[in-house]
Write a protein that holds these residues in place. Structure first.
Motif, PDB file in Angstrom:
ATOM      1  N   VAL A 138       0.858  -1.256   0.033  1.00  0.00           N
ATOM      2  CA  VAL A 138      -0.043   0.113  -0.084  1.00  0.00           C
ATOM      3  C   VAL A 138       0.970   1.316   0.121  1.00  0.00           C
ATOM      4  N   TYR A 139       0.850   1.835  -1.060  1.00  0.00           N
ATOM      5  CA  TYR A 139       1.926   3.076  -1.617  1.00  0.00           C
ATOM      6  C   TYR A 139       2.148   3.961  -0.381  1.00  0.00           C
ATOM      7  N   SER A 140       0.662   4.389   0.162  1.00  0.00           N
ATOM      8  CA  SER A 140       0.684   5.694   1.071  1.00  0.00           C
ATOM      9  C   SER A 140       0.872   5.133   2.533  1.00  0.00           C
ATOM     10  N   ASP A 141       0.738   3.891   2.838  1.00  0.00           N
ATOM     11  CA  ASP A 141       1.468   3.499   4.082  1.00  0.00           C
ATOM     12  C   ASP A 141       2.510   3.301   4.113  1.00  0.00           C
TER      13      ASP A 141
ATOM     14  N   LEU B 259       4.998   4.941   2.350  1.00  0.00           N
ATOM     15  CA  LEU B 259       5.667   6.147   2.567  1.00  0.00           C
ATOM     16  C   LEU B 259       5.370   6.740   3.952  1.00  0.00           C
ATOM     17  N   ARG B 260       4.182   6.490   4.493  1.00  0.00           N
ATOM     18  CA  ARG B 260       4.103   7.086   5.888  1.00  0.00           C
ATOM     19  C   ARG B 260       5.177   6.464   6.778  1.00  0.00           C
TER      20      ARG B 260
ATOM     21  N   LEU C 157      10.370   6.407  -2.948  1.00  0.00           N
ATOM     22  CA  LEU C 157       9.424   6.845  -3.920  1.00  0.00           C
ATOM     23  C   LEU C 157       9.087   5.936  -4.909  1.00  0.00           C
TER      24      LEU C 157
ATOM     25  N   TYR D 293       2.175  -1.982   5.864  1.00  0.00           N
ATOM     26  CA  TYR D 293       1.952  -1.418   4.584  1.00  0.00           C
ATOM     27  C   TYR D 293       1.662  -2.345   3.797  1.00  0.00           C
TER      28      TYR D 293
ATOM     29  N   SER E  51      -9.596  -1.169   2.544  1.00  0.00           N
ATOM     30  CA  SER E  51      -9.101   0.153   2.223  1.00  0.00           C
ATOM     31  C   SER E  51      -8.569   0.053   0.525  1.00  0.00           C
TER      32      SER E  51
END
Length: 367
Positions: free
Chosen positions: A77-80, A82-83, A146, A356, A366
Motif C-alpha cells: 500500500v503506497y501511502s502506508d 511512504l508514511r 518513492l 504497509y 481500504s
C-alpha cells in the motif's frame, strides 16, 4: 530494528552495524590523519581508506530487505509505505538539516530549504560542514523509496529479468554521463546515476535468494567469511586502481555495480548463516544495527568535534597505538550518543508505524 511487515532477521541489523562501522572508520581515519596519525600504507587497508563503500552496503541492503518484504506481502500500500518511511528517517534527518542551517546561518538563503529533498546535489547546507556531511545520502535513499513500490510490483509480475533490464539502462546512463562531467567520480558517488543500480542489485539478490537459499544455508559457515574477504579485496582493488580522490577515472563507470554485487554476496551469505554467534556478541551487533541510523548521521559530528578539541592525544607515546585507542574511545562515545538519539528522537516515531503490505490471500478493505 524490527519491521512490522516481515519476520525479524537479526542478521540484517548486524549488516547495518557493519556498514555504519566501515563509514565510521573511514571518517575517523581522515580526521586522525589531519592531526598527525600515521598513514595506512598498502591497498589492503582499502576497507578503511575507501570506507565510503559502507554506503554501498547500506543501499544494497535496503534494496534486499524491501524486496524481501514485497515478496512476503505481495502487495504494498503506497501511502502506508511512504508514511512508514517518513516516520523512519525524517525526524532525525530534519534535526540534522536544521543543525546544518543553523551552522550556516550567515550564508543561509530561503531556497536552501528546498535542499531538504536533494542533500546529495549542489551546495546543500548539510554538505557545508563535516558535522552534517553524512546526510548527503538520505535524500537519495528517499528517492529510492518513492519508486520502490512500483519497481517491486513490476518485478513480482515479470520476474528478475525486469531488474536486469533496469540495470542495463543504468549502465548505459553511466557510460553516457562519463564524458559530460569533469568530476565524474563525485557524480557516480553521490547521485542517482551512480547509486540507483546498487538498490536494484539488492532487490535482484532478494528475488534470486529463495532459489538458492537451501544451498546457501548448508554452506554459509564458509561462504560468509569468503564473502567478507572478497569485500575487503574489492576495496583493496579500488584503493589501488582508482581511489575516491581520483576525480575522473573510467573505473568508476562500473564501480558501483561491482561494489554492490560483492556486497550482495556478503548479504546473502550472512543472512543464510544459521550458526549463532556468542550471545553477548549477537546482542551487541543487533543493537549496533538498531541505532545505526543515528550512528551514521551523528558520527561525523562526534569525530570532528573531538578532533578539533583534543587533536590526537599522546596516550601511550606511540602514534599508531594512540590512534587505535582514541578510535575505540570515540567509537564508544558515538555508540552512546547514537543510543541516546535513537531512544529520544527515532523510537517514539517508530512506534507510530503500521503494516504497509497485504499478504497473499488476506483482504484489505481500504484497497
Amino acid at each position: 530494528m524490527k519491521s512490522l511487515n516481515i519476520a525479524y532477521n537479526p542478521r540484517i541489523d548486524q549488516l547495518r552495524w557493519l556498514a555504519a562501522l566501515i563509514v565510521f572508520l573511514f571518517h575517523f581515519h581522515i580526521e586522525a590523519r589531519g592531526h598527525g596519525a600515521p598513514p595506512l600504507a598498502g591497498s589492503w587497508w582499502g576497507i578503511v581508506t575507501e570506507g565510503q563503500t559502507g554506503v554501498g552496503l547500506f543501499f544494497t541492503l535496503s534494496g534486499f530487505l524491501f524486496m524481501q518484504i514485497a515478496q512476503h506481502q505481495k502487495t504494498i500500500v503506497y501511502s502506508d509505505f511512504l508514511r512508514n518511511r517518513i516516520l523512519r528517517i525524517m525526524p532525525l534527518f530534519l534535526v540534522v538539516f536544521l543543525l546544518a542551517t543553523s551552522i550556516g546561518r550567515d550564508r543561509f538563503q530561503p531556497q536552501d530549504v528546498l535542499y531538504l529533498l536533494t542533500t546529495n546535489l549542489g551546495n546543500s547546507p548539510t554538505s557545508a560542514s563535516v558535522v552534517t556531511g553524512a546526510a548527503w545520502c538520505i535524500s537519495l535513499e528517499f528517492l529510492f523509496y518513492l519508486v520502490f513500490p512500483f519497481i517491486a510490483r513490476f518485478t513480482l509480475e515479470q520476474g528478475p529479468r525486469y531488474l536486469v533490464r533496469l540495470l542495463v539502462l543504468m549502465l548505459l546512463f553511466k557510460l553516457a554521463a562519463y564524458g559530460e562531467n569533469g568530476r565524474s567520480t563525485l557524480m557516480y558517488f553521490s547521485t542517482f546515476v551512480g547509486r540507483f543500480d546498487q538498490f536494484l542489485v539488492g532487490m535482484l539478490a532478494a528475488t534470486l535468494y529463495p532459489r538458492v537459499q537451501p544451498w546457501l544455508e548448508r554452506h554459509a559457515a564458509w561462504l560468509a567469511p569468503l564473502a567478507l574477504f572478497l569485500a575487503v579485496a574489492n576495496t583493496a582493488l579500488q584503493a589501488r586502481v582508482a581511489p575516491f580522490g581520483d576525480t575522473h577515472a573510467p573505473f568508476w563507470i562500473t564501480w558501483s555495480l561491482q561494489e554492490s554485487v560483492v556486497w550482495a554476496g556478503v548479504i546473502v551469505a550472512w543472512v543464510s548463516l544459521r550458526r549463532a554467534l556468542p550471545g553477548w556478541l549477537e546482542r551487541a551487533l543487533c543493537h549496533g544495527g538498531k541505532v545505526s541510523f543515528s550512528f551514521y548521521l551523528l558520527h561525523a559530528a562526534v569525530i570532528h568535534t573531538l578532533g578539533r578539541t583534543f587533536g590526537l592525544p599522546a596516550l601511550t607515546g606511540n602514534a599508531a597505538a594512540d590512534t587505535v585507542l582514541l578510535g575505540i574511545l570515540v567509537y564508544a562515545l558515538t555508540w552512546a550518543i547514537a543510543t541516546l538519539s535513537y531512544r529520544t528522537v527515532e523510537e517514539p516515531f517508530l512506534r507510530m508505524r503500521r503494516s504497509y503490505g497485504v499478504a497473499e490471500g488476506v483482504p484489505r478493505s481500504s484497497m
